[in-house]
Design a protein around this motif. Structure first.
Motif, short mmCIF file in Angstrom:
data_model
loop_
_atom_site.label_atom_id
_atom_site.label_comp_id
_atom_site.label_asym_id
_atom_site.label_seq_id
_atom_site.Cartn_x
_atom_site.Cartn_y
_atom_site.Cartn_z
N UNK A 9 0.84 -1.20 0.00
CA UNK A 9 0.00 0.00 0.00
C UNK A 9 0.87 1.24 0.00
N UNK A 10 0.63 2.09 -0.99
CA UNK A 10 1.30 3.39 -0.98
C UNK A 10 0.21 4.40 -0.73
N UNK A 62 4.01 10.83 2.35
CA UNK A 62 3.31 9.58 2.19
C UNK A 62 4.06 8.39 2.75
N UNK A 63 3.37 7.26 2.80
CA UNK A 63 3.95 6.07 3.39
C UNK A 63 3.81 4.89 2.44
N UNK A 64 4.72 3.95 2.56
CA UNK A 64 4.66 2.70 1.82
C UNK A 64 4.64 1.58 2.86
N UNK A 65 3.64 0.72 2.77
CA UNK A 65 3.66 -0.45 3.66
C UNK A 65 3.66 -1.71 2.84
N UNK A 66 4.52 -2.63 3.22
CA UNK A 66 4.62 -3.92 2.54
C UNK A 66 4.25 -4.98 3.56
N UNK A 67 3.19 -5.73 3.26
CA UNK A 67 2.69 -6.77 4.17
C UNK A 67 2.50 -6.22 5.58
N UNK A 68 1.95 -5.01 5.65
CA UNK A 68 1.60 -4.44 6.95
C UNK A 68 2.72 -3.70 7.65
N UNK A 154 12.43 -11.92 -16.01
CA UNK A 154 11.34 -12.18 -15.05
C UNK A 154 11.70 -13.37 -14.17
N UNK A 155 12.26 -14.42 -14.80
CA UNK A 155 12.67 -15.60 -14.02
C UNK A 155 13.66 -15.19 -12.95
N UNK A 156 14.59 -14.32 -13.32
CA UNK A 156 15.56 -13.84 -12.34
C UNK A 156 14.86 -13.06 -11.23
N UNK A 157 13.91 -12.24 -11.64
CA UNK A 157 13.23 -11.38 -10.67
C UNK A 157 12.40 -12.19 -9.69
N UNK A 158 11.69 -13.23 -10.18
CA UNK A 158 10.79 -13.94 -9.27
C UNK A 158 11.51 -15.00 -8.44
N UNK A 159 12.75 -15.31 -8.82
CA UNK A 159 13.47 -16.32 -8.04
C UNK A 159 13.77 -15.81 -6.63
N UNK A 160 13.93 -14.50 -6.50
CA UNK A 160 14.30 -13.97 -5.19
C UNK A 160 13.07 -13.76 -4.32
N UNK A 161 12.28 -14.82 -4.15
CA UNK A 161 11.15 -14.75 -3.24
C UNK A 161 10.35 -13.48 -3.44
N UNK A 162 10.05 -13.18 -4.70
CA UNK A 162 9.35 -11.93 -4.96
C UNK A 162 7.90 -12.01 -4.50
N UNK A 163 7.41 -10.93 -3.96
CA UNK A 163 6.01 -10.84 -3.61
C UNK A 163 5.30 -9.85 -4.53
#
Lengths: 518, 327
Positions: A9-10, A62-68, A154-163
């Motif tokens: 959430x931004x 403003x604020x950025x929250x990632x997973x709360x 994309x494969x590289x990007x999602x390998x790092x436990x991307x959320x």
């Protein structure tokens, strides 16, 4: 259907650059398992928002929250570690390395510091097969098309436990088949619970893949909508906005005194920039180009000026075929081009108003024949007066002038060449309402005097007010040409842009002819 | 449509090995031609002599390979070689034992390389100009130590210079060759089996991408110039075994020989592609040209330069063709 809670959430994001408020109170919410499109014209603040999110820029507000949890990243690498990966339009990989290395470099499987090549290839192949990609991972990345390279990224990007996965205009250099493959991959990732932020100029693609969209305009939030609940037409309206209603109305435009055909383009196009188009411009005619930013308006104009080389078609001036290989050649045919970005491509900020104005004239004469000082002052004085450039002192550096006056200086530069065709790319962008009206008045006067004008603008009202004829662009195609009569309104134009004209909309760029990239 | 294979038909030999194979073929052709033309040329010792006479150049060229793989250049190597011989000879004459001398020489080379690498990275200055400055500095330092040639009489050094390591039959090599080959093996291992090595290739491929991929680009760039500095210092020690003297005019222009060897060995000057094996072959080609000209007897030694020049042209054009086809 219960909506999943947003993973990211931004809220109330603000960002100020010197002289520009790039973002003002923007919210963005990304939910897991959804593709979220970020929409807006160029300059609406999309890139800035992404850069704030990935830590390239720090937000002013403003604020950025990632997973709360509230987060603020110091850079893309930190964002990536937290699970926010970005794949850019330009593939940022090393084409000289193998596919496997590109997926895993920096986190290769090792034993006692020695890279385990076998394990690395297996791991890379496994990651790619999860994206339905079956490629030889030992081959250098350069052997594969841009689409494959994008998916390796994309494969590289999602390998790092991307959320959260951010795809910044991933489709702009892909053909239709490649786009379809990318979308399959995106759906797969979505099903795995990833939140995907998708930025694209292609409306059809957005409607095909996105579940939800956030629209920005001029750095402000217009709103968040479900794709299924917003028509393409409404979307275009929200992206463009209307703010010019209060502007002075020009009197009814007299019909163009069209004496003869000045310039004729037949099937002119440039692979990757704009599909072949045909356009006729007559003397004394104002031809407007409408379309969203990124729809190919500037590309079209640059071809007519010789700033880019056409890869197909013929161009005729006065009925004779010409080769506009350079801007200089176009200037010899009395074609002038006022560029869109007056800071980067046009004015030289530290030179004076006079020097900036005589620049093109000097370029035409060559450096061995300087323009006499007296003639300079006479010409400059005339145009400073005619265009009401303020302050009326030709010897101040151009950077001290306001945006509108800078624009007039740029105009003056081309007007002293007495062009027969003046191409104006976004001449009124970023200048105040009064200066806008003056430039519009000037365009009308010039065309009444017999000059042809190609007028490119994002503001439909403006295009309508000035043009005798409007060319509509979408997805880098000239999709329609409409005479500006009583029946043509901004609604009709918007409808044309949104629906893709009379032609089959499709994604519109199937035959790009340069698929053999490798 | 299921999984899509968009790979192209792979050639029998991956293109990246092509330049090395061309250099290898050239070397073989030169050897065969020499063997046909000159009596006594087709002898194993002729090849080994090329190694013996060029062991120092090989070590220097290996260091240069690291630098060129990142897309950089190191012009200081010849001067650092000369400085190393000068330091070694002077200290030995002053009565220092050989081992501390060697350690100090290597440390000086490493320090110079580290300094140049740090300047290149932190101030974002072109390697060309930084290493040019390093070249003048190192060459100038030689003359502050002494302007004359300093002979080396230390028993350990002379022993290293004169020892023959016998191989089969009557073939032999010098200890320097052994050291050079160990350096080559170590370099090959580092480049292909460690993160540092792979990052070297990544930086050469696209520095900006390497940064965005989160690789330690700055550290790697500093490391390659340090490696090149150490290799130059080691090359200097090998040269002082070979010449048994230290002199400020040793190894004049060796940086260019090293660059030529690396390029003839198939490494792209823009970085990102090449092998240490290619560099070995490149050094052998340069050495064999010299051998052929001495066998010919009637040609002046300047013909060596002419042939190297022509070869460089051919190889640069070849690289151009290979990279052009890639696009």
């Amino acid at each position: 259907m219960a909506e999943p809670a947003p993973i990211l959430e931004m809220t109330g994001i603000g960002k100020q650059f010197p002289g520009v408020r790039a973002l003002d109170g923007v919210d963005l919410r990304l939910r897991p398992g959804e593709v979220h499109a970020l929409m807006g014209e160029n300059g609406a603040g999309k890139s800035t928002l992404i850069k704030v999110l990935t830590g390239v820029h720090a937000a002013d507000a403003g604020t950025v929250t990632l997973a709360g949890r509230q987060v603020a990243f110091a850079g893309p690498q930190e964002a990536q570690r937290a699970g926010i990966s970005t794949v850019y339009q330009e593939v940022n990989l090393c084409a000289n390395l193998s596919v496997a290395e590109n997926v895993l470099i920096g986190r290769e499987p090792r034993r006692f510091g020695r890279i385990q090549w076998g394990a690395m290839r297996r791991r890379a192949a496994e990651l790619l097969s999860r994206l339905e990609l079956d490629v030889d991972v030992t081959a250098p990345l350069a052997d594969y098309s841009l689409a494959i390279q994008q998916m390796v990224a994309i494969a590289r990007a999602v390998d790092v436990e991307a959320r959260v996965l951010i795809l910044d205009e991933p489709t702009s250099s892909l053909d239709a088949g490649e786009v379809a493959q990318l979308f399959r991959v995106m759906r797969r990732l979505k099903d795995r619970g990833l939140a995907i932020l998708f930025v694209s100029h292609f409306l059809d693609q957005v409607y095909e893949i996105a579940d939800r969209m956030t629209i920005l305009r001029n750095g402000r939030l217009v709103g968040e909508y479900r794709t299924s609940e917003l028509s393409q037409r409404a979307l275009v309206g929200k992206m463009i906005g209307r703010e010019l209603a209060e502007l002075e109305r020009l009197e009814d435009r007299p019909p163009a005194r069209t004496t003869g055909t000045l310039l004729q383009a037949e099937g002119v196009g440039r692979a990757g920039a704009i599909e072949p188009f045909s356009l006729t411009i007559r003397e004394g005619e104002v031809v407007g180009l409408a379309g969203l930013l990124g729809s190919g308006r500037t590309e079209l104009a640059r071809l007519l000026f010789g700033a880019d080389h056409a890869t197909s078609g013929t161009l005729k001036v006065d009925g004779r075929p010409v080769h506009l290989r350079t801007p200089h050649a176009a200037m010899n045919h009395k074609i002038a081009f006022c560029s869109e970005d007056r800071k980067a491509d046009g004015l030289i900020p530290d030179l004076t108003v006079r020097e900036n104005i005589v620049l093109a004239l000097q370029a035409m004469r060559g450096w061995t024949r300087p323009v006499p000082r007296q003639q300079q002052e006479e010409l400059v004085g005339r145009y400073v007066k005619a265009l009401r450039i303020s302050p009326p002192d030709p010897d101040v550096p151009v950077r001290t002038l306001s945006g509108g006056n800078q624009q007039k200086v740029l105009l003056a530069r081309w007007l002293i060449l007495e062009p027969r065709l003046l191409i104006l790319d976004e001449p009124t962008r970023g200048i105040d309402v009064g200066a806008k009206a003056e430039i519009q008045r000037l365009v009308a006067e010039l065309s009444d005097g017999g000059m042809a004008v190609l007028f490119v603008s994002a503001e439909l009202e403006e295009v309508l007010r000035l043009s005798h004829k409007v060319g509509v662009l979408r997805d880098r195609r000239l999709i329609d040409e409409l005479p500006n009569d009583a029946a043509l309104t901004t609604e009709v134009l918007m409808e044309t842009i949104a629906s893709g004209g009379g032609a089959v909309p499709g994604s519109g760029r199937h035959d790009r002819g340069d698929g053999g990239r490798s | 449509m299921t999984a899509v294979t968009l790979g192209r038909a792979r050639p029998a030999v991956p293109r990246k090995y092509l330049p090395v194979l061309v250099t290898g073929a050239l070397l073989a052709a030169m050897f065969v031609a020499g063997g046909v033309r000159y009596e006594g040329f087709a002898h194993g010792q002729v090849v080994l002599n090329v190694f013996i006479d060029n062991a120092f150049l090989l070590v220097v060229a290996v260091g240069m390979t690291f630098v060129i793989l990142t897309g950089g250049i190191d012009l200081s190597v010849g001067a650092v070689v000369a400085l190393s011989t000068m330091i070694a000879a002077t200290l030995l004459r002053a009565g220092w034992p050989p081992l501390p001398v060697m350690a100090l020489v290597l440390a000086v080379g490493a320090t110079l390389g580290l300094a140049m690498g740090s300047i290149i990275h932190h101030f974002e200055i072109q390697p060309f100009i930084v290493t040019l400055a390093g070249m003048f500095l190192a060459r100038g330092l030689c003359y502050t130590i002494g302007t004359d040639s300093v002979p080396i009489t230390d028993p350990a050094f002379t022993a290293l210079a004169q020892t023959r390591i016998d191989l089969v039959a009557d073939l032999w090599i010098s200890p320097s060759v052994l050291i050079a080959l160990l350096v080559v093996l170590a370099a090959g291992y580092v480049l292909h089996y460690t993160r540092l090595g792979r990052t070297v290739y990544a930086v050469g491929g696209s520095e900006q991408s390497a940064v965005l991929m989160g690789l330690p680009v700055g550290r790697t760039k500093i490391a390659v110039y340090t490696i090149s500095g150490v290799c130059s210092a080691l090359g200097g020690l090998l040269l002082s075994f070979y010449m048994l003297s230290g002199y400020g005019l040793h190894a004049v222009g060796m940086e260019l020989d090293a660059i030529a060897a690396v390029v003839i060995g198939g490494t792209l000057l823009t970085g990102g592609s090449g092998f240490v094996l290619g560099t070995v072959l490149g050094v052998l080609v340069l050495g064999l040209i010299q051998t052929i000209i001495s066998f010919e007897g009637t040609l002046s030694s300047w013909w060596t330069k002419i042939f190297i020049g022509l070869l460089l042209f051919v190889f640069i054009l070849l690289q151009r063709l290979i990279t052009a086809r890639r696009k």
